[in-house]
Design a protein around this motif. Structure first.
Motif, PDB file in Angstrom:
ATOM      1  N   VAL A 124       0.722  -1.274  -0.067  1.00 39.44           N
ATOM      2  CA  VAL A 124       0.187   0.248  -0.087  1.00 39.44           C
ATOM      3  C   VAL A 124       0.813   1.175   0.173  1.00 39.44           C
ATOM      4  O   VAL A 124       2.166   1.032   0.312  1.00 39.44           O
ATOM      5  CB  VAL A 124      -0.810   0.050   1.172  1.00 39.44           C
ATOM      6  N   GLY A 125       0.246   2.435  -0.537  1.00 48.03           N
ATOM      7  CA  GLY A 125       1.218   3.716  -0.572  1.00 48.03           C
ATOM      8  C   GLY A 125       0.072   4.747  -0.246  1.00 48.03           C
ATOM      9  O   GLY A 125      -1.030   4.711   0.093  1.00 48.03           O
ATOM     10  N   LEU A 126       0.633   5.937  -0.409  1.00 43.55           N
ATOM     11  CA  LEU A 126      -0.183   7.208   0.060  1.00 43.55           C
ATOM     12  C   LEU A 126       0.054   8.199  -1.096  1.00 43.55           C
ATOM     13  O   LEU A 126       1.299   8.711  -1.446  1.00 43.55           O
ATOM     14  CB  LEU A 126       0.428   7.582   1.159  1.00 43.55           C
TER      15      LEU A 126
ATOM     16  N   ALA B 141       5.281   5.629   0.673  1.00 45.74           N
ATOM     17  CA  ALA B 141       4.220   6.678   0.950  1.00 45.74           C
ATOM     18  C   ALA B 141       4.970   7.883   0.244  1.00 45.74           C
ATOM     19  O   ALA B 141       6.275   8.088   0.126  1.00 45.74           O
ATOM     20  CB  ALA B 141       4.195   7.227   2.252  1.00 45.74           C
ATOM     21  N   HIS B 142       4.337   8.787  -0.561  1.00 45.29           N
ATOM     22  CA  HIS B 142       4.391   9.812  -1.018  1.00 45.29           C
ATOM     23  C   HIS B 142       5.026  10.805   0.076  1.00 45.29           C
ATOM     24  O   HIS B 142       4.171  10.911   0.893  1.00 45.29           O
ATOM     25  CB  HIS B 142       3.676  10.686  -2.089  1.00 45.29           C
TER      26      HIS B 142
ATOM     27  N   LEU C  84       4.674   6.064   9.931  1.00 42.56           N
ATOM     28  CA  LEU C  84       4.135   4.880   8.779  1.00 42.56           C
ATOM     29  C   LEU C  84       4.957   3.632   9.044  1.00 42.56           C
ATOM     30  O   LEU C  84       4.333   2.685   8.513  1.00 42.56           O
ATOM     31  CB  LEU C  84       3.490   5.464   7.678  1.00 42.56           C
ATOM     32  N   LYS C  85       6.125   4.108   9.048  1.00 44.42           N
ATOM     33  CA  LYS C  85       7.148   3.026   9.105  1.00 44.42           C
ATOM     34  C   LYS C  85       7.273   2.227   7.704  1.00 44.42           C
ATOM     35  O   LYS C  85       7.354   1.038   7.309  1.00 44.42           O
ATOM     36  CB  LYS C  85       6.819   1.613   9.960  1.00 44.42           C
ATOM     37  N   VAL C  86       7.218   3.224   6.629  1.00 40.23           N
ATOM     38  CA  VAL C  86       7.332   2.918   5.292  1.00 40.23           C
ATOM     39  C   VAL C  86       8.872   2.577   4.663  1.00 40.23           C
ATOM     40  O   VAL C  86       9.747   2.875   5.611  1.00 40.23           O
ATOM     41  CB  VAL C  86       6.996   4.012   4.290  1.00 40.23           C
TER      42      VAL C  86
END
Ligand code: HPA
Ligand code: ZN
Length: 346
Positions: A174-176, A204-205, A222-224
Motif C-alpha cells: 500500500v502507498g499514500l 508513501a509519497h 507509518l514505518k514505510v
C-alpha cells in the motif's frame, strides 16, 4: 559496485535506453494517454470536455500538484468497466517493456473509482489480468500497490483497505498519494499499522512539495520502506544521514518535478546531489501521459540536463532493483543482466 567504463556523452542516451531497469513509481491512471481516453469515452458512451486529443494535451500545463490532480481526476471519469483498466495497464506495460523495464511496481487507487460507482473488484481484476498477460507475453514482471488518497479521511482509507482484502494476493503493498500539503503521513497511522500487520509492503509519497517533517513521519509513524519523491529531504542534513544510514530508497520522478514546478528547470534538479550524498535514488515516470515522457525519457532528459555519467546510470538502475519488492534471487539475476549490458556496451 561495478566500476563502469567511461561512455562518451553522445552514446549515453543509447546506454540509458538499453539498460535493464525497474520502475517503482508510476500511477497507472497517469499513463492514460489522450488517444485512449477518447477511445474509452466513445465505447462507454461518454464525452470528453475537449474538442480533440491536441486540445486535451494543450490543457496539460500545471503550476503545482493540485492543478495536476484536478485534471488527472477528470481524466479517470472515462474508466467504467474492467476492460478499461486492462487496456490502460496493457498499454503502459508494452511501453515499459520497450524501455527495458524488467520489473514494475504500479500504483493505483480504488477510491477514485468507487467514488464513480465502480467496485474495487473491477479495478483490481482488470489491472491484475494485464500484469499476468504481460509476464507471459512481454516477459515483464509487474506488481500492484494500492494507494490511499490522503485528501480523504483515514476512515475512508480503512474502507478502501477492507474492500481490497478479498484480492489481497493480487497486491504487494500500500502507498499514500494525492494532495500532500495539509495531509501529513501521521493522518494515516492506524491504517498503515493495519496494512503492516496484514503483511503489505509500505511506501508513501512524502517530500514532493511537503516539508522534510513529512518524510520523518512517513518513516517513524507509518514505518514505510521507501519514500516516493523525497526530493525535499536535502533541506535537512539529519534526515539525509538517516536515509543514507538506513538505505531508504527514494523514487524520484524528474519530469514530474519539472511539470509540477517543484524545480523551475531540470538543470536545477537535485538528483545528482542526491547520488553524491549517498542516497538510494531511483528514476521513475510518475504520470507519464501527463508529464511528457515514460521512464527512458526521464533518464535521457535528466542525464542531459545534469551532465550525469555512465557510472551514475549504473548506480540508478542498480538501486531500482535493490529498492524493489522482488525476491532476493530475482533481484540478483536482474542486477547480473544489468552488469552484463554495461560490460558489453560499445
Ligand atoms: N503526487 C501525489 N499524488 C499523485 C501523484 C503525485 O505526483 N501522481 C498521481 N497521484
Ligand atoms: Zn506519484
Amino acid at each position: 559496485m561495478l566500476q563502469v567504463k567511461p561512455v562518451p556523452p553522445e552514446r549515453l542516451p543509447a546506454l540509458l535506453r538499453r539498460m535493464p531497469k525497474a520502475e517503482l513509481h508510476m500511477h497507472i491512471e497517469g499513463s492514460l494517454e489522450p488517444e485512449l481516453m477518447f477511445a474509452f469515452a466513445e465505447r462507454n458512451g461518454m464525452s470528453v470536455p475537449y474538442a480533440d486529443v491536441a486540445a486535451l494535451r494543450r490543457a496539460y500545463v500545471f503550476n503545482n500538484l493540485q492543478e495536476f490532480l484536478d485534471i488527472y481526476h477528470a481524466g479517470t471519469l472515462v474508466l467504467r468497466v474492467e476492460q478499461d483498466f486492462y487496456d490502460m495497464a496493457w498499454a503502459y506495460l508494452q511501453r515499459a517493456a520497450a524501455d527495458q523495464v524488467l520489473h514494475t511496481e504500479i500504483f493505483f487507487d480504488t477510491q477514485t473509482h468507487t467514488g464513480h460507482g465502480l467496485s474495487a473488484e473491477v479495478v483490481i481484476n482488470g489491472l491484475h489480468r494485464a500484469c499476468v498477460d504481460a509476464k507471459e507475453q512481454l516477459g515483464i514482471s509487474a506488481a500492484l500497490i494500492l494507494c490511499f488518497l490522503r485528501h480523504l479521511s483515514e476512515a475512508e482509507a480503512f474502507e478502501a483497505l477492507e474492500q481490497a482484502l478479498p484480492y489481497r494476493d493480487k497486491l504487494v503493498g500500500v502507498g499514500l498519494a494525492s494532495s500532500e500539503m495539509g495531509h501529513p503521513p501521521e493522518k494515516f497511522a492506524k491504517v498503515f499499522a493495519r496494512a503492516r500487520a496484514l503483511g503489505f509492503r509500505l511506501v508513501a509519497h512524502a517530500g514532493e512539495e511537503g516539508p522534510p517533517a513529512y518524510i520523518w513521519s512517513a518513516l517513524d509513524v507509518l514505518k514505510v520502506e521507501r519514500i516516493d519523491h523525497g526530493v525535499q529531504a536535502l533541506r535537512d542534513p539529519a534526515l539525509v544521514a538517516r536515509l543514507v544510514h538506513d538505505h531508504i530508497p527514494l523514487t524520484v520522478c524528474p519530469l514530474s518535478n519539472l511539470k509540477l514546478k517543484v524545480f523551475p528547470t531540470l538543470v536545477q534538479h537535485n538528483l545528482g546531489r542526491m547520488l553524491e550524498a549517498g542516497l538510494v535514488a531511483t528514476v521513475n515516470s510518475d504520470d507519464p501521459a501527463y508529464f511528457g515522457g515514460y521512464i527512458n525519457e526521464n533518464f535521457t532528459q535528466t542525464f542531459a540536463a545534469l551532465g550525469l555519467n555512465a557510472q551514475q546510470a549504473y548506480q540508478l538502475a542498480h538501486n531500482s532493483f535493490a529498492a524493489s519488492f522482488i525476491d532476493a534471487s530475482t533481484k540478483q539475476a536482474f542486477q547480473h543482466r544489468l552488469a552484463e549490458v554495461f560490460e558489453t556496451f560499445e
